[in-house]
Design a protein around this motif. Sequence first.
Motif, PDB file in Angstrom:
ATOM      1  N   TYR A  25       0.835  -1.204   0.000  1.00 50.47           N
ATOM      2  CA  TYR A  25       0.000   0.000   0.000  1.00 50.47           C
ATOM      3  C   TYR A  25       0.873   1.258   0.000  1.00 50.47           C
ATOM      4  N   ALA A  26       2.000   1.215   0.717  1.00 48.91           N
ATOM      5  CA  ALA A  26       2.899   2.367   0.731  1.00 48.91           C
ATOM      6  C   ALA A  26       3.504   2.595  -0.659  1.00 48.91           C
ATOM      7  N   TYR A  95      -2.249  13.180  -1.151  1.00 48.89           N
ATOM      8  CA  TYR A  95      -0.837  12.882  -1.387  1.00 48.89           C
ATOM      9  C   TYR A  95      -0.215  13.907  -2.326  1.00 48.89           C
ATOM     10  N   HIS A  96      -1.026  14.373  -3.282  1.00 48.04           N
ATOM     11  CA  HIS A  96      -0.536  15.360  -4.241  1.00 48.04           C
ATOM     12  C   HIS A  96      -0.363  16.733  -3.598  1.00 48.04           C
ATOM     13  N   LEU A  97      -1.195  17.040  -2.600  1.00 47.14           N
ATOM     14  CA  LEU A  97      -1.218  18.379  -2.025  1.00 47.14           C
ATOM     15  C   LEU A  97      -0.304  18.551  -0.814  1.00 47.14           C
ATOM     16  N   MET A  98       0.114  17.442  -0.204  1.00 52.50           N
ATOM     17  CA  MET A  98       0.902  17.554   1.017  1.00 52.50           C
ATOM     18  C   MET A  98       1.901  16.406   1.107  1.00 52.50           C
ATOM     19  N   PRO A  99       2.886  16.492   2.011  1.00 55.13           N
ATOM     20  CA  PRO A  99       3.846  15.400   2.167  1.00 55.13           C
ATOM     21  C   PRO A  99       3.143  14.085   2.517  1.00 55.13           C
ATOM     22  N   MET A 100       3.719  12.981   2.060  1.00 55.11           N
ATOM     23  CA  MET A 100       3.097  11.667   2.244  1.00 55.11           C
ATOM     24  C   MET A 100       2.852  11.349   3.705  1.00 55.11           C
ATOM     25  N   ALA A 248       2.282   0.537  10.744  1.00 57.49           N
ATOM     26  CA  ALA A 248       3.635   0.537  10.184  1.00 57.49           C
ATOM     27  C   ALA A 248       3.705   1.385   8.915  1.00 57.49           C
ATOM     28  N   GLY A 249       2.530   1.701   8.358  1.00 58.07           N
ATOM     29  CA  GLY A 249       2.498   2.509   7.142  1.00 58.07           C
ATOM     30  C   GLY A 249       3.135   3.878   7.325  1.00 58.07           C
TER      31      GLY A 249
END
Length: 315
Positions: A25-26, A95-100, A248-249
């Motif tokens: 998933y990550a 995810y596109h707008l901010m850090p993961m 853990a993600g």
Amino acid sequence: MAQPIPSHLQARSGIVSMLLAVFLYAVLNALAKHLAAEYPLAEVTFFRNAFALLPATAMLARAGGWRSLRTEHLGGHFWRAAIGLTSMVLLFLSYHLMPMADAVALSFSAPLFLTALSVPVLGERVGPYRWGAVAVGFAGVLVIVQPGRGMLNTGALVGLSAAVAYAFAMMAMRQLGRTEAPVTTVFYFTAFSTLLSAVALPFVWTMPTAEGFALMAAMGLVGGGAQYFATRAYALAPAAVISPFNYAGILWACLFGWLFWGDWPGTHVLAGAAIVIASGLLILIRETRRRAEAETCDTSPDMSHTLPLSTGRKH
């Protein structure tokens, strides 16, 4: 005749499967963040679902073939897909707008919204213990977004909206899980999500390069593989054993964000994520105990006439 697998080995296999699912998933999230910078979000979402049909079909074949698609709740599967797709689009946009790591930390608030919304939507009864955990969890969300310092930006609002949509999707899964096998739900979700996301393609289509197409194909296959390992994990071990490893993600999100985009979460994000994770684990513990008590009430011959058959959930 094959010997049954010991429970401790099943639990170990379940944990390994969940850790694999979290890693995949990550990877999926990192690919989505990269592709969303070059292609329309609707197109990225379409390919994520379209290529995930391959692993979903393989899961279906292992579970008994097309007979597993028999259902009396096709409308419920469509609703689950619609709201799940909404959550997916909002998550990819965050995810596109901010850090993961920031986006993933906010996504961990979904169990809090699930607990809060289960009262008006599902008619469940939430006691003071879980309400306290929800309150603490939302305090952790405030630590992450820091509204007083202007951190409550578009990305944070989108991330929180994704968590709310995911909570609604999980409530739909609870309803379907009473009668439907997991593989049935996974296949219908993937198939309906592919069809729904295809509706927008004529309006946003951008011809992908060979590299872009390969990455989108990989994203779909990785996502399908993640669904397979997550489904396998919950089939092998109880949720109380498996679910904590979802968190853990945040480690992978921090690592990938740093490696590929040079992002590292601030101290407030890590502190808030720790609070949200702790509250989620408290809710999980309470939910597990509540279900165990309900099962005891259902099966105990001595106490069945004095204890309720459920602890607040209305069927």
